[in-house]
Design a protein around this motif. Structure first.
Motif, short mmCIF file in Angstrom:
data_model
loop_
_atom_site.label_atom_id
_atom_site.label_comp_id
_atom_site.label_asym_id
_atom_site.label_seq_id
_atom_site.Cartn_x
_atom_site.Cartn_y
_atom_site.Cartn_z
N PHE A 120 27.36 47.51 46.94
CA PHE A 120 28.07 46.94 45.84
C PHE A 120 27.23 46.70 44.37
N GLY A 121 25.91 46.61 44.65
CA GLY A 121 25.23 46.14 43.65
C GLY A 121 24.73 47.50 42.77
N TRP A 122 24.79 48.51 43.23
CA TRP A 122 24.40 49.77 42.56
C TRP A 122 25.51 50.44 42.07
N ILE A 123 26.68 50.41 42.67
CA ILE A 123 27.97 50.74 42.11
C ILE A 123 28.27 49.78 40.93
N THR A 124 28.16 48.53 41.04
CA THR A 124 28.30 47.83 39.71
C THR A 124 27.54 48.21 38.53
N VAL A 125 26.26 48.60 38.63
CA VAL A 125 25.38 49.32 37.65
C VAL A 125 25.96 50.37 37.04
N VAL A 126 26.32 51.35 37.95
CA VAL A 126 26.86 52.73 37.55
C VAL A 126 28.22 52.45 36.55
N PHE A 127 29.14 51.76 36.84
CA PHE A 127 30.23 51.36 36.24
C PHE A 127 30.32 50.54 35.06
N TYR A 128 29.30 49.81 35.05
CA TYR A 128 29.00 49.01 33.72
C TYR A 128 28.39 49.96 32.61
N LEU A 129 27.37 50.75 33.18
CA LEU A 129 26.97 51.83 32.20
C LEU A 129 28.19 52.73 31.56
N VAL A 130 29.19 52.80 32.67
CA VAL A 130 30.34 53.92 31.92
C VAL A 130 30.78 52.76 30.86
N PHE A 131 31.20 51.71 31.20
CA PHE A 131 31.98 50.74 30.28
C PHE A 131 31.32 50.80 29.07
N PHE A 132 30.25 50.41 29.06
CA PHE A 132 29.13 50.46 27.81
C PHE A 132 29.07 51.61 27.04
N TRP A 133 29.34 52.71 27.60
CA TRP A 133 29.37 54.14 27.03
C TRP A 133 30.82 54.41 26.53
N TYR A 134 31.69 53.86 27.08
CA TYR A 134 33.15 54.53 26.54
C TYR A 134 33.94 53.29 25.93
#
Length: 465
Positions: free
Chosen positions: A207-221
């Motif tokens: 769950f921790g690493w999935i959170t990192v991935v999706f927040y990077l997507v959020f920041f990008w888009y």
């Protein structure tokens, strides 16, 4: 004589941008924003509630560490477990205090990303913290709490910025359904992994690493302003802005209104009181649902995971349906809609708590628990819509106050439960659920009748509460 019209470079560039924007998302960029925001909020809340379930899976830690001491392990103490829940609430309270200033200065895109990554850090470090004892666990929980402190503000800000007026109920319902979806995903996954060879520690890493991935997507888009997003067409922008008062409020304007002015505003007090009642019930179900199912009703770990997830599945469906319905029922007065979607679910949910309080039958208790979970949180739709009417351009500040009140409840409640339910017996939980039922009714009853249901025609930048 004939004249051949030749487009200017500016017109060609503008046409190309319009075609590109329309082609990229077919005029539905706001729904992609909604989806990404929903996933990020779900991840953050999932990180918060992982401890609620995995605390019943940590028997290996107790066995390993008891070889070095003869005392009672902190995982065996109800008061210490309640302290880990309160620690997350403390982090959320401290995270809320600067959130308004941060959002006004840097925008929700940067703030939510940073807070989300703090949540991920606390989650990834949790297995290591558990090995070292209670104090490191409390520190990791503080990080998770700080990360979750802006969730209410995020729901309000994203909805206000990206949803047309005719879709505000849908946006609020979908984004707030993250609290249900996180349980749907977390509980069965945790139940499966706890009993697998991977063990409970793998849950935090995943769950921790999935959170990192999706927040990077959020920041990008994500973009704080729809008019500045590369994929928003002119038609979609017009739809988002239609009927809204576009103000040029700055961080300085937002800070003209102080926390004390918000807390002493009667309309905000009504919303906050109802949120406290609703939050109390939701926290009881979210934080202590697994403990109630496992310790009181006697379900095993895997049964607890699925029994806790199924109600949230139905709750998400109900909330998904409720949002668009509130938007479609424009012919019904806003007051009646508040009664239907704010008061009735809370009163009915309180009845579920009363049933759990008085019954000793496992099946009846499970049905009442499911019923309460399905209806819990529906009042958020009415609360946020009312907050937008009251707050106008100060929505971020109002949502921060609502969030603060909710986290104060989350801080106090574990202490109360630690005192009332020290041994997790049925009689102890019976008394506690009776108290919750009465509290929910008293705090939610005045709201639909006293809340403001229509806004002012115009709000000047200098408006103060």
């Amino acid at each position: 004589m004939s004249f051949d019209y030749k487009q200017t470079d500016f017109e060609i560039e503008s046409l190309g941008k319009t075609q590109e924007r329309s082609w990229m998302c077919w005029g539905k960029t706001r729904f992609l924003i909604l989806l990404i925001g929903l996933v990020c909020i779900t991840c953050t809340n999932a990180n918060m509630i992982l401890m609620n379930f995995t605390v019943i899976c940590m028997n290996d830690v107790i066995s390993e560490q008891k070889t070095y001491t003869n005392g009672t392990h902190w995982l065996e103490k109800s008061s210490d477990i309640s302290l880990t829940f309160s620690a997350a609430a403390v982090g959320a309270i401290f995270g809320t205090i600067p959130a308004v200033t941060f959002i006004a200065k840097y925008g929700i895109r940067r703030v939510l990303t940073v807070y989300g990554l703090l949540s991920a850090a606390g989650t990834i470090l949790m297995p290591l913290a558990v090995n070292y004892g209670l104090i490191p666990v409390l520190i990791a929980r503080l990080f998770q709490g700080i990360g979750a402190s802006v969730l209410y503000s995020s729901i309000g800000t994203i909805s206000e910025s990206w949803s047309p007026i005719t879709e505000i109920g849908t946006f609020v319902a979908f984004l707030s359904s993250a609290f249900q979806i996180s349980n749907i995903v977390t509980m069965p996954t945790a139940g499966f992994l706890c009993e697998s060879a991977l063990g409970w520690r793998s849950i935090y890493y995943i769950f921790g690493w999935i959170t990192v991935v999706f927040y990077l997507v959020f920041f990008w888009y994500y973009n704080n302003a729809p008019d500045k997003h590369k994929n928003v067409s002119s038609n979609e922008l017009k739809k988002i802005r239609d009927g809204k008062i576009i103000t040029s409020s700055t961080s300085k304007t937002v800070q003209n209104v102080k926390f004390i002015q918000v807390f002493t505003n009667w309309e905000v007090f009504e919303i906050t009181l109802a949120i406290i009642g609703g939050s109390t019930s939701v926290i009881c179900l979210n934080n202590y649902g697994p403990i109630y199912l496992n310790k009181v009703l006697g379900l095993n770990i895997r049964e607890t995971g699925y029994s806790n997830a199924i109600p949230y599945f139905f709750a998400a469906i109900v909330k998904f349906a409720a949002g668009p319905i509130t938007d479609k029922l424009a012919h019904i007065s806003e007051r009646i809609r508040l009664i239907i979607f704010a008061l009735v679910p809370q009163i009915t949910m309180a009845i579920g708590f009363l049933i759990m309080s008085f019954t000793t039958h496992v099946i009846i208790a499970q049905v009442a628990y499911t019923f309460s979970v399905v209806l819990a949180g529906l009042n958020v739709i009415g609360m946020v819509k009312c907050a937008q009417i009251v707050a106008e351009k100060h929505l971020t500040l109002i949502m921060a106050v609502i969030s603060m009140s909710s986290w104060v409840s989350a801080f106090i409640l574990p202490i109360v439960i630690g005192v009332i339910c020290p041994t997790n017996s049925h009689s102890e939980w019976s008394r506690f659920y009776l108290f919750v039922a009465i509290f929910v009714i008293l705090t939610n009853l005045p709201f639909p009748f006293l809340a403001r249901v229509s806004g002012r025609k115009r709000v000047s930048p200098e408006t103060k509460f």
